[in-house]
Design an enzyme around this catalytic site. Structure first.
Site, PDB file in Angstrom:
ATOM      1  N   ASN A  31      16.321  70.019  51.423  1.00  0.00           N
ATOM      2  CA  ASN A  31      15.595  69.290  50.944  1.00  0.00           C
ATOM      3  C   ASN A  31      16.316  68.752  49.464  1.00  0.00           C
ATOM      4  O   ASN A  31      15.959  67.715  48.969  1.00  0.00           O
ATOM      5  CB  ASN A  31      14.252  69.679  50.583  1.00  0.00           C
ATOM      6  CG  ASN A  31      12.950  68.854  50.196  1.00  0.00           C
ATOM      7  OD1 ASN A  31      12.040  69.126  49.625  1.00  0.00           O
ATOM      8  ND2 ASN A  31      13.139  67.454  50.734  1.00  0.00           N
ATOM      9  N   SER A  41      13.429  71.626  54.562  1.00  0.00           N
ATOM     10  CA  SER A  41      14.432  70.434  55.141  1.00  0.00           C
ATOM     11  C   SER A  41      13.981  69.206  54.388  1.00  0.00           C
ATOM     12  O   SER A  41      13.005  68.991  53.706  1.00  0.00           O
ATOM     13  CB  SER A  41      14.165  70.309  56.655  1.00  0.00           C
ATOM     14  OG  SER A  41      15.275  69.413  57.016  1.00  0.00           O
ATOM     15  N   GLN A  42      14.892  68.345  54.529  1.00  0.00           N
ATOM     16  CA  GLN A  42      14.562  66.905  54.638  1.00  0.00           C
ATOM     17  C   GLN A  42      14.153  66.262  55.927  1.00  0.00           C
ATOM     18  O   GLN A  42      14.372  66.931  56.986  1.00  0.00           O
ATOM     19  CB  GLN A  42      16.029  66.163  54.277  1.00  0.00           C
ATOM     20  CG  GLN A  42      16.407  66.148  52.901  1.00  0.00           C
ATOM     21  CD  GLN A  42      15.729  65.292  51.830  1.00  0.00           C
ATOM     22  OE1 GLN A  42      14.819  64.715  52.366  1.00  0.00           O
ATOM     23  NE2 GLN A  42      16.231  64.965  50.773  1.00  0.00           N
ATOM     24  N   ARG A 107       6.747  76.290  43.959  1.00  0.00           N
ATOM     25  CA  ARG A 107       8.187  75.706  44.150  1.00  0.00           C
ATOM     26  C   ARG A 107       8.908  75.958  42.701  1.00  0.00           C
ATOM     27  O   ARG A 107       8.324  75.722  41.629  1.00  0.00           O
ATOM     28  CB  ARG A 107       8.015  74.237  44.307  1.00  0.00           C
ATOM     29  CG  ARG A 107       7.410  73.689  45.511  1.00  0.00           C
ATOM     30  CD  ARG A 107       6.996  72.288  45.743  1.00  0.00           C
ATOM     31  NE  ARG A 107       6.161  72.232  44.685  1.00  0.00           N
ATOM     32  CZ  ARG A 107       5.591  70.934  44.080  1.00  0.00           C
ATOM     33  NH1 ARG A 107       6.454  69.766  44.396  1.00  0.00           N
ATOM     34  NH2 ARG A 107       4.806  70.775  43.329  1.00  0.00           N
ATOM     35  N   PRO A 108      10.249  76.430  42.762  1.00  0.00           N
ATOM     36  CA  PRO A 108      10.845  76.732  41.590  1.00  0.00           C
ATOM     37  C   PRO A 108      10.973  75.381  40.578  1.00  0.00           C
ATOM     38  O   PRO A 108      11.069  75.743  39.462  1.00  0.00           O
ATOM     39  CB  PRO A 108      12.080  77.200  42.072  1.00  0.00           C
ATOM     40  CG  PRO A 108      11.752  77.719  43.300  1.00  0.00           C
ATOM     41  CD  PRO A 108      10.834  76.730  43.963  1.00  0.00           C
ATOM     42  N   GLU A 109      11.116  74.446  41.247  1.00  0.00           N
ATOM     43  CA  GLU A 109      11.218  72.993  40.479  1.00  0.00           C
ATOM     44  C   GLU A 109       9.811  72.552  39.880  1.00  0.00           C
ATOM     45  O   GLU A 109       9.945  71.791  38.990  1.00  0.00           O
ATOM     46  CB  GLU A 109      11.897  71.998  41.044  1.00  0.00           C
ATOM     47  CG  GLU A 109      10.993  71.317  42.293  1.00  0.00           C
ATOM     48  CD  GLU A 109      10.697  72.038  43.637  1.00  0.00           C
ATOM     49  OE1 GLU A 109      10.308  71.361  44.461  1.00  0.00           O
ATOM     50  OE2 GLU A 109      11.151  73.032  43.744  1.00  0.00           O
ATOM     51  N   GLY A 141       8.576  64.754  52.550  1.00  0.00           N
ATOM     52  CA  GLY A 141       9.050  63.643  51.561  1.00  0.00           C
ATOM     53  C   GLY A 141       7.800  62.772  50.910  1.00  0.00           C
ATOM     54  O   GLY A 141       7.892  62.201  50.130  1.00  0.00           O
ATOM     55  N   ASP A 143       5.223  63.578  49.084  1.00  0.00           N
ATOM     56  CA  ASP A 143       4.671  64.519  48.017  1.00  0.00           C
ATOM     57  C   ASP A 143       4.347  63.960  46.846  1.00  0.00           C
ATOM     58  O   ASP A 143       5.160  63.432  46.013  1.00  0.00           O
ATOM     59  CB  ASP A 143       5.511  65.769  47.897  1.00  0.00           C
ATOM     60  CG  ASP A 143       7.039  65.591  47.638  1.00  0.00           C
ATOM     61  OD1 ASP A 143       7.706  64.314  47.974  1.00  0.00           O
ATOM     62  OD2 ASP A 143       7.656  66.205  46.746  1.00  0.00           O
ATOM     63  N   GLU A 351      11.819  53.655  41.640  1.00  0.00           N
ATOM     64  CA  GLU A 351      11.786  54.474  43.149  1.00  0.00           C
ATOM     65  C   GLU A 351      10.578  53.942  43.853  1.00  0.00           C
ATOM     66  O   GLU A 351      10.535  54.001  44.943  1.00  0.00           O
ATOM     67  CB  GLU A 351      11.609  55.985  42.723  1.00  0.00           C
ATOM     68  CG  GLU A 351      10.303  56.629  42.070  1.00  0.00           C
ATOM     69  CD  GLU A 351       9.833  57.584  42.008  1.00  0.00           C
ATOM     70  OE1 GLU A 351      10.580  58.428  42.564  1.00  0.00           O
ATOM     71  OE2 GLU A 351       9.192  58.151  41.342  1.00  0.00           O
ATOM     72  N   GLU A 366       2.924  63.568  40.343  1.00  0.00           N
ATOM     73  CA  GLU A 366       2.919  64.741  39.191  1.00  0.00           C
ATOM     74  C   GLU A 366       4.319  64.778  38.375  1.00  0.00           C
ATOM     75  O   GLU A 366       4.542  65.550  37.632  1.00  0.00           O
ATOM     76  CB  GLU A 366       3.148  65.964  39.811  1.00  0.00           C
ATOM     77  CG  GLU A 366       4.280  66.375  40.905  1.00  0.00           C
ATOM     78  CD  GLU A 366       4.245  67.377  41.709  1.00  0.00           C
ATOM     79  OE1 GLU A 366       3.525  68.316  41.726  1.00  0.00           O
ATOM     80  OE2 GLU A 366       5.353  68.002  42.444  1.00  0.00           O
TER      81      GLU A 366
END
Length: 399
Positions: A31, A41-42, A107-109, A141, A143, A351, A366
């Protein structure tokens, strides 16, 4: 696509080879190229990148180099982790795929955000299930979006791994077609036949399980969440998600990529799908909205995202219908104008865009909206290359 339009072939090839390395090392395209993304994954679009690059450059060496990795990535997406077996109303068994991250922690990020959301839940098991669904939505993707929620106002109701997504299976069908083409190119006849049959089987599954003839759209299919199913799931019409998302129209994209295996849709069906899109509520002054529900999530109304504009427009352009081609050009025109107007006012590409008004960047989600921006730049260049822009055509927003 933007790099290819810009004739930056070496840069495009280096990006593809970086992704091929990730597949060689981990079995799928992560990802993101960070150690904490080795659990998801992506969406599988690497074969499409290889095909675009080969079409532009004729680099057969790249095809040979990437081929084993494409087989490996395909194995990942049809493995037990992702594959779901469903029996249709005629007793025929079909296999389709879903998103499913290998992770059940914050999620760590985005750990603080995830922990805050999970604090609404009481048990450790419920929190781990939520973390799993969050990471799986991030793998898609999209999210985040009401598309993955049983209650569109409550993120704790994410059920991503119980959704059979239209777009994911479109991408895998395309991957199977691409691998068949590459196998033919490098003399792997048996593999070419195997993947040609695999793509046809997935095409049949998409049409049998996801197509809705009343709406003239393909709909995500929701599996029961009670976990009591033994063996194949039995298809039920009520389990199709009848809410409208731009992803419902992504299979049109396969019109643009026949790969010598015959068209995905005939012209008449493409036109019916186009009319469904036109009356869906998704088509707005500045492009195609992601959904018709304004939930505050970034993959919902009123945001429009560049890849969805391009996937749908490319499919319409290659449908064989003059009317559909004109509609695709109209979508592209709206998108180019809003990109241009937003760039003129802000000095940046964005984006995502608010498709309710020309020249307005998107919001929600978010994190702070990002500028830059790879896929927006690429789609803008692709539209301009494919369709041009005549000297007498107004570039500003319609008054």
């Amino acid at each position: 696509r933007g790099l290819l339009v810009s004739k930056m072939y070496d840069t495009a090839k280096d990006i593809v080879l970086n992704l091929v390395y990730l597949v060689e090392e981990y079995g799928f395209v992560l990802n993101g190229a960070r150690s904490y993304y080795t659990n998801r994954s992506q969406p599988p679009l690497l074969s499409s990148m290889v095909l675009e690059l080969y079409t532009a450059t004729g680099d057969l060496g790249l095809v040979r180099r990437a081929f084993p990795s494409l087989l490996k990535e395909h194995s990942f997406w049809v493995s037990e982790l992702h594959n779901v077996e469903i029996m249709d109303n005629h007793g025929r068994l079909h296999n389709l795929s879903r998103y499913q991250a290998m992770w059940n922690k914050p999620r760590p990020e985005s750990a603080t955000i995830d922990e805050e959301l999970a604090s609404k839940l009481n048990s450790t098991a419920a929190k781990e299930k939520l973390y799993h669904q969050i990471a799986s939505a991030a793998e898609s993707g999209w999210d985040f979006s009401s598309r993955w929620m049983s209650n569109s106002t409550d993120m704790t109701t994410l059920v991503t791994t119980f959704v059979i997504p239209v777009d994911l299976n479109t991408f895998i069908c395309k991957m199977e077609r691409d691998i068949a083409v590459f196998a033919e190119l490098i003399g792997e006849k048996a593999t070419a036949e195997l993947f040609s049959q695999a793509s046809k089987a997935r095409h049949t599954a998409i049409e049998s399980l996801l197509w809705n003839s009343e709406m003239e759209q393909w709909l995500d299919y929701w599996l029961p969440t009670d976990g009591n199913c033994q063996g194949p799931y039995k298809w039920e019409s009520k389990s199709q998600n009848h809410n409208i998302f731009a992803s419902n129209f992504v299979p049109l994209w396969l019109n643009a990529h026949n790969s010598g295996l015959g068209p995905f849709l005939d012209e008449a069906k493409s036109v019916r799908v186009m009319r469904s899109l036109q009356t869906s509520g998704l088509v707005c002054p500045a492009g195609i909205a992601t959904s018709v529900s304004n939930t505050g999530q970034q993959w919902d109304f009123p945001n429009g995202w560049a890849p969805l504009q391009h996937l749908i427009a490319e499919g319409l352009l290659n449908s064989g219908s003059t009317e559909a081609k004109e509609f695709a050009e109209d979508i592209a025109t709206r998108w180019v104008r809003t990109n241009y107007a937003a760039y003129k006012s802000s000095g940046a590409m964005h984006e995502k865009y608010d498709v309710e008004a020309c020249g307005k960047s998107g919001g929600g989600g978010e994190y702070k909206p990002q500028t830059g921006f790879g896929w927006s730049n690429g789609v803008l260049l692709a539209f301009l290359e494919e369709l041009g822009w005549s000297h007498d055509k107004e570039i500003g927003c319609p008054s």
